[in-house]
Design a protein around this motif. Structure first.
Motif, PDB file in Angstrom:
ATOM      1  N   GLU A  41     -15.696   3.064  -1.482  1.00  0.00           N
ATOM      2  CA  GLU A  41     -17.107   3.699  -1.025  1.00  0.00           C
ATOM      3  C   GLU A  41     -17.891   2.849  -0.464  1.00  0.00           C
ATOM      4  N   LEU A  42     -18.308   1.778  -0.885  1.00  0.00           N
ATOM      5  CA  LEU A  42     -19.351   0.906  -0.312  1.00  0.00           C
ATOM      6  C   LEU A  42     -18.767   0.129   0.987  1.00  0.00           C
ATOM      7  N   LEU A  43     -17.580  -0.162   1.546  1.00  0.00           N
ATOM      8  CA  LEU A  43     -17.297  -0.798   2.754  1.00  0.00           C
ATOM      9  C   LEU A  43     -17.592   0.066   3.789  1.00  0.00           C
ATOM     10  N   PRO A  44     -17.021   1.404   4.103  1.00  0.00           N
ATOM     11  CA  PRO A  44     -17.339   2.166   5.106  1.00  0.00           C
ATOM     12  C   PRO A  44     -18.817   2.408   5.225  1.00  0.00           C
ATOM     13  N   ARG A  45     -19.294   2.459   4.153  1.00  0.00           N
ATOM     14  CA  ARG A  45     -21.034   2.740   4.274  1.00  0.00           C
ATOM     15  C   ARG A  45     -21.696   1.512   4.837  1.00  0.00           C
ATOM     16  N   VAL A  46     -21.432   0.427   4.084  1.00  0.00           N
ATOM     17  CA  VAL A  46     -21.988  -0.800   4.704  1.00  0.00           C
ATOM     18  C   VAL A  46     -21.490  -1.069   6.177  1.00  0.00           C
ATOM     19  N   ALA A  47     -20.474  -0.863   6.527  1.00  0.00           N
ATOM     20  CA  ALA A  47     -20.163  -0.739   7.918  1.00  0.00           C
ATOM     21  C   ALA A  47     -20.819   0.091   8.951  1.00  0.00           C
ATOM     22  N   ARG A  48     -21.074   1.226   8.389  1.00  0.00           N
ATOM     23  CA  ARG A  48     -21.876   2.236   9.365  1.00  0.00           C
ATOM     24  C   ARG A  48     -23.380   1.984   9.380  1.00  0.00           C
ATOM     25  N   GLU A  49     -23.930   1.349   8.124  1.00  0.00           N
ATOM     26  CA  GLU A  49     -25.341   1.276   8.248  1.00  0.00           C
ATOM     27  C   GLU A  49     -25.505  -0.005   9.220  1.00  0.00           C
ATOM     28  N   ASN A  50     -24.516  -0.957   9.339  1.00  0.00           N
ATOM     29  CA  ASN A  50     -24.840  -2.228  10.071  1.00  0.00           C
ATOM     30  C   ASN A  50     -24.244  -2.155  11.238  1.00  0.00           C
ATOM     31  N   ASN A  51     -23.941  -0.952  12.015  1.00  0.00           N
ATOM     32  CA  ASN A  51     -23.265  -0.901  13.368  1.00  0.00           C
ATOM     33  C   ASN A  51     -22.029  -1.750  13.233  1.00  0.00           C
ATOM     34  N   ILE A  52     -21.117  -2.012  12.338  1.00  0.00           N
ATOM     35  CA  ILE A  52     -20.118  -2.899  12.316  1.00  0.00           C
ATOM     36  C   ILE A  52     -19.007  -2.067  12.457  1.00  0.00           C
ATOM     37  N   ARG A  53     -17.907  -2.164  13.302  1.00  0.00           N
ATOM     38  CA  ARG A  53     -16.694  -1.654  13.486  1.00  0.00           C
ATOM     39  C   ARG A  53     -15.594  -2.428  12.659  1.00  0.00           C
ATOM     40  N   LEU A  54     -14.752  -1.438  12.078  1.00  0.00           N
ATOM     41  CA  LEU A  54     -13.800  -2.116  10.914  1.00  0.00           C
ATOM     42  C   LEU A  54     -12.482  -1.992  11.928  1.00  0.00           C
ATOM     43  N   PHE A  55     -11.766  -2.889  12.148  1.00  0.00           N
ATOM     44  CA  PHE A  55     -10.546  -2.761  13.008  1.00  0.00           C
ATOM     45  C   PHE A  55      -9.110  -2.769  11.765  1.00  0.00           C
ATOM     46  N   THR A  56      -9.384  -3.540  10.973  1.00  0.00           N
ATOM     47  CA  THR A  56      -8.279  -3.514   9.847  1.00  0.00           C
ATOM     48  C   THR A  56      -8.908  -3.792   8.487  1.00  0.00           C
ATOM     49  N   VAL A  57      -8.477  -2.860   7.610  1.00  0.00           N
ATOM     50  CA  VAL A  57      -8.443  -2.686   6.193  1.00  0.00           C
ATOM     51  C   VAL A  57      -7.407  -2.704   5.455  1.00  0.00           C
ATOM     52  N   SER A  58      -6.990  -3.878   4.924  1.00  0.00           N
ATOM     53  CA  SER A  58      -5.445  -3.960   4.628  1.00  0.00           C
ATOM     54  C   SER A  58      -5.182  -4.466   2.943  1.00  0.00           C
ATOM     55  N   PRO A  59      -4.526  -3.655   2.136  1.00  0.00           N
ATOM     56  CA  PRO A  59      -4.584  -4.418   0.821  1.00  0.00           C
ATOM     57  C   PRO A  59      -3.615  -5.500   0.971  1.00  0.00           C
ATOM     58  N   SER A  60      -4.089  -6.746   0.327  1.00  0.00           N
ATOM     59  CA  SER A  60      -3.068  -7.982   0.125  1.00  0.00           C
ATOM     60  C   SER A  60      -2.275  -8.304  -0.826  1.00  0.00           C
ATOM     61  N   ASP A  61      -2.461  -7.190  -2.004  1.00  0.00           N
ATOM     62  CA  ASP A  61      -1.686  -7.632  -3.097  1.00  0.00           C
ATOM     63  C   ASP A  61      -0.792  -6.491  -3.552  1.00  0.00           C
ATOM     64  N   GLU A  62      -0.294  -5.583  -2.675  1.00  0.00           N
ATOM     65  CA  GLU A  62       0.560  -4.620  -3.046  1.00  0.00           C
ATOM     66  C   GLU A  62       2.044  -4.869  -3.001  1.00  0.00           C
ATOM     67  N   SER A  63       2.305  -6.247  -2.772  1.00  0.00           N
ATOM     68  CA  SER A  63       3.795  -6.383  -2.744  1.00  0.00           C
ATOM     69  C   SER A  63       4.217  -6.124  -3.992  1.00  0.00           C
ATOM     70  N   LEU A  64       5.457  -5.889  -4.139  1.00  0.00           N
ATOM     71  CA  LEU A  64       6.339  -5.827  -5.568  1.00  0.00           C
ATOM     72  C   LEU A  64       6.012  -7.239  -6.247  1.00  0.00           C
ATOM     73  N   GLU A  65       6.064  -8.409  -5.609  1.00  0.00           N
ATOM     74  CA  GLU A  65       5.959  -9.539  -6.491  1.00  0.00           C
ATOM     75  C   GLU A  65       4.430  -9.631  -7.119  1.00  0.00           C
ATOM     76  N   SER A  66       3.481  -9.259  -6.515  1.00  0.00           N
ATOM     77  CA  SER A  66       1.943  -9.074  -6.781  1.00  0.00           C
ATOM     78  C   SER A  66       1.960  -8.079  -8.050  1.00  0.00           C
ATOM     79  N   VAL A  67       2.332  -6.832  -7.921  1.00  0.00           N
ATOM     80  CA  VAL A  67       2.363  -5.968  -9.020  1.00  0.00           C
ATOM     81  C   VAL A  67       3.103  -6.574 -10.317  1.00  0.00           C
ATOM     82  N   PHE A  68       4.429  -7.003  -9.996  1.00  0.00           N
ATOM     83  CA  PHE A  68       5.318  -7.554 -11.037  1.00  0.00           C
ATOM     84  C   PHE A  68       4.141  -8.480 -11.768  1.00  0.00           C
TER      85      PHE A  68
END
Length: 305
Positions: free
Chosen positions: A272-299
């Motif tokens: 909830e925080l990330l898009p709100r902070v970006a909007r309040e500060n006029n920051i454009r978000l180009f990529t928001v990608s989980p970096s720990d959703e590989s099977l290795e990380s989950v395992f």
């Protein structure tokens, strides 16, 4: 649809509990059974294959108890991890013998088809004792497929196979899953499971740790820090705005990726925080990608739990 039901099943050997009150359902498609060595994977597969009785609970195939029910072997093919085989037989004799045991109307034709399916025709007249580990795996596979089972259970089937043999087996299992057969395989090679299995079951220390698509499992693990790669129009301003909030435990600027690496400890609040902070500060978000959703990380998360 052919489905295996494991209902509050335990299995112990003396004072050692190998499987502890596990319930799961294995249906059509390809399912990966994951767990560290000694987690109980082979014990589970042996109970599903009717070679081991549950100490408590039940293991059924479409509602029919598997243990001491020879009729279920018409529907189940098993590829065990153990290397125990009749080394004095040729590959052809080994597969043909299984076809005869199943009382197939044309055992020779069935054996030929099964050996061709695993690409063992050229070596079928050699004795099993001369086979490499990968060849033994393939001839065991042919023996399990000779009666066209609707359920295939494989315990570490990729052991000893070279890369080409692995790709061939993965394609074969994928096709069988697409045909609506129920395919379960155990493996410790996470990359192969990630490529092949549409569903995973995780067993840790004899207990059922997780079930489902590994990415969905990761998203349900809200008590674990979530890591994100974020690219924006102003990474420094975004980082300074986020770091003040208690939902993040660490933010670093990755110069190579030209992005922020963020560790979120309050998953719900951060999303909830990330898009709100970006909007309040006029920051454009180009990529928001989980970096720990590989099977290795989950395992790794599940095993460390």
């Amino acid at each position: 649809m052919t489905t295996i039901h494991i209902d509050h099943t335990s299995r112990w050997f003396g004072n050692v509990v190998a499987v502890n009150d596990i319930s799961m359902e294995i249906g059509p498609g390809v399912t990966g059974l994951l767990g560290p060595n000694g987690a109980g994977k082979s014990t589970l597969i042996n109970m599903m294959g009717g070679f081991l009785a549950p100490s408590t609970g039940s293991v059924t195939l479409d509602g029919t108890v598997i243990w001491r029910n020879e009729q279920v072997y018409r529907h189940i093919g098993l590829v065990p991890e153990r290397e125990s085989m009749y080394d004095f037989l040729t590959g052809w004799e080994f597969v043909q013998a299984n076809a005869r045991l199943h009382q197939l109307p044309d055992p020779d034709a069935a054996a030929r088809e099964a050996l061709a399916t695993v690409e063992m025709e050229q070596a079928q007249d050699r004795k099993v004792s001369t086979y490499s580990k990968g060849m033994r795996q393939r001839v065991k596979m042919a023996s399990a497929l000779v009666h066209q089972p609707s359920v295939l259970l494989l315990d570490e089937p990729f052991n000893g196979m070279d890369p080409r043999q692995r790709m061939h087996l993965m394609d074969l299992l994928r096709r069988m899953g697409d045909e609506g057969r129920t395919v379960l395989f155990s493996s410790h090679i996470l990359e192969e499971v990630e490529q092949l299995a549409s569903h995973i079951e995780v067993v840790v220390a004899g207990r059922h740790a997780a079930s489902g698509d590994f990415r969905k499992i990761r998203r349900l693990m809200t008590d674990r820090p979530h890591r994100y790669l974020v690219r924006s129009s102003d990474d420094r301003l975004l980082a300074s705005a986020l770091i003040a909030d208690g939902s993040t435990a660490g933010i670093e600027l990755d110069w190579n990726e030209r992005a922020l690496r963020i560790q979120a400890i309050d998953f719900a609040r951060f999303t909830e925080l990330l898009p709100r902070v970006a909007r309040e500060n006029n920051i454009r978000l180009f990529t928001v990608s989980p970096s720990d959703e590989s099977l290795e990380s989950v395992f790794s998360y599940l095993v460390a739990a």
